[in-house]
Design a protein around this motif. Structure first.
Motif, PDB file in Angstrom:
ATOM      1  N   LEU A  61      -7.626  26.177   0.036  1.00 55.37           N
ATOM      2  CA  LEU A  61      -8.461  25.865   1.191  1.00 55.37           C
ATOM      3  C   LEU A  61      -9.923  25.747   0.785  1.00 55.37           C
ATOM      4  O   LEU A  61     -10.621  24.819   1.214  1.00 55.37           O
ATOM      5  N   ALA A  62     -10.390  26.658  -0.053  1.00 51.70           N
ATOM      6  CA  ALA A  62     -11.777  26.612  -0.510  1.00 51.70           C
ATOM      7  C   ALA A  62     -12.048  25.345  -1.323  1.00 51.70           C
ATOM      8  O   ALA A  62     -13.081  24.687  -1.149  1.00 51.70           O
TER       9      ALA A  62
ATOM     10  N   SER B  80     -10.471  22.523  -1.041  1.00 50.36           N
ATOM     11  CA  SER B  80     -10.433  21.397  -0.111  1.00 50.36           C
ATOM     12  C   SER B  80     -11.752  21.263   0.646  1.00 50.36           C
ATOM     13  O   SER B  80     -12.264  20.153   0.839  1.00 50.36           O
ATOM     14  N   LEU B  81     -12.305  22.390   1.091  1.00 49.54           N
ATOM     15  CA  LEU B  81     -13.582  22.342   1.807  1.00 49.54           C
ATOM     16  C   LEU B  81     -14.702  21.838   0.911  1.00 49.54           C
ATOM     17  O   LEU B  81     -15.546  21.041   1.341  1.00 49.54           O
ATOM     18  N   VAL B  82     -14.719  22.295  -0.336  1.00 50.84           N
ATOM     19  CA  VAL B  82     -15.724  21.813  -1.285  1.00 50.84           C
ATOM     20  C   VAL B  82     -15.554  20.316  -1.513  1.00 50.84           C
ATOM     21  O   VAL B  82     -16.535  19.566  -1.596  1.00 50.84           O
ATOM     22  N   THR B  83     -14.315  19.875  -1.600  1.00 47.25           N
ATOM     23  CA  THR B  83     -14.042  18.451  -1.804  1.00 47.25           C
ATOM     24  C   THR B  83     -14.576  17.613  -0.652  1.00 47.25           C
ATOM     25  O   THR B  83     -15.210  16.569  -0.859  1.00 47.25           O
ATOM     26  N   ILE B  84     -14.333  18.060   0.584  1.00 52.99           N
ATOM     27  CA  ILE B  84     -14.827  17.330   1.750  1.00 52.99           C
ATOM     28  C   ILE B  84     -16.352  17.276   1.746  1.00 52.99           C
ATOM     29  O   ILE B  84     -16.956  16.226   2.015  1.00 52.99           O
ATOM     30  N   ALA B  85     -16.996  18.400   1.416  1.00 46.20           N
ATOM     31  CA  ALA B  85     -18.457  18.442   1.385  1.00 46.20           C
ATOM     32  C   ALA B  85     -19.010  17.490   0.328  1.00 46.20           C
ATOM     33  O   ALA B  85     -19.972  16.752   0.580  1.00 46.20           O
TER      34      ALA B  85
ATOM     35  N   THR C  32     -17.512  14.844  -0.926  1.00 49.41           N
ATOM     36  CA  THR C  32     -17.223  13.468  -0.520  1.00 49.41           C
ATOM     37  C   THR C  32     -18.237  12.966   0.502  1.00 49.41           C
ATOM     38  O   THR C  32     -18.764  11.846   0.387  1.00 49.41           O
TER      39      THR C  32
END
Length: 222
Positions: free
Chosen positions: A200-201, A203-208, A210
């Motif tokens: 989850l962490a 994934s959140l870093v990835t979205i940020a 992107t």
């Protein structure tokens, strides 16, 4: 935390990114700049893994990589081992499964490069590879990098296709996603929660990352 599974997942994601980076650059650039008969078919094939269920794609790859297939027989005769249920098989499957995540953002990045800039580079006598390296790629790089970030994060969470092609061999094909599933099956909710929080962490870093790259690309081209 199953550190062995996490390390294997990171290793798999790293190899997937390394292989797909040049593919994304050259295929994305080609698709962005050229019109040809059948382009829609090629684009559909690139996007297909996005809509095809992972277990379906995994089944076809299992058949294509199996010992009875030409690809499987060639691999086994060359390297002395099967392609399925191996780390190399996982890499091949991951590359195919992540093709749209790498190529689509790169294609959009090259499409955003103004045509006048490319024509100016050609008028200056730059060879195509020189223009790609010195002019086009710096402008399209946010899109390419976005694709690599998405590919890396998506590889970490792959489950269906990994299970179909690689199984769950500890230290060889059991990734962190499969390890989470195994922990749940064993009613080890604490271990599953810890590894899920890790993904989850990421994934959140990835979205940020992107969103930040997309915003930077918009400012650069505005």
């Amino acid at each position: 935390m199953d550190w062995q599974a996490l390390w294997l997942s990171l290793h798999l994601a790293g190899w997937t990114v390394v292989i797909l980076l040049p593919v994304a650059v050259f295929l994305g650039r080609f698709m962005a700049y050229h019109r040809f008969t059948g382009k829609g078919v090629v684009e559909a094939l690139v996007i297909l893994p996005l809509v095809l269920p992972p277990t379906v794609l995994g089944f076809y790859l299992l058949v294509a990589f199996g010992a009875g297939s030409p690809v499987g027989q060639l691999w086994e005769s060359t390297f002395g081992g099967p392609l399925v249920f191996s780390f190399e098989g996982l890499v091949a499957a991951s590359v195919l499964f992540n093709l749209p995540f790498a190529v689509q953002p790169a294609q959009r990045g090259f499409e955003a490069v103004p045509r006048e800039v490319r024509e100016a580079a050609a008028c200056c006598g730059m060879a195509p590879l020189t223009a790609l390296r010195r002019v086009e790629l710096p402008l399209a790089w946010p899109g390419v990098l976005t694709g690599m970030v998405l590919t890396f994060a998506h590889t970490l969470g792959e489950f269906g296709i990994v299970l179909m092609v690689g199984g769950a061999i500890p230290g060889e094909t059991r990734t962190i996603a499969i390890s989470i599933y195994d922990r749940v099956q064993a009613f080890d909710m604490g271990g599953a929660a810890q590894m899920s929080a890790m993904l989850l962490a990421i994934s959140l870093v990835t979205i940020a990352v992107t969103f930040r790259l997309s915003a930077r690309a918009g400012r650069r081209l505005s």
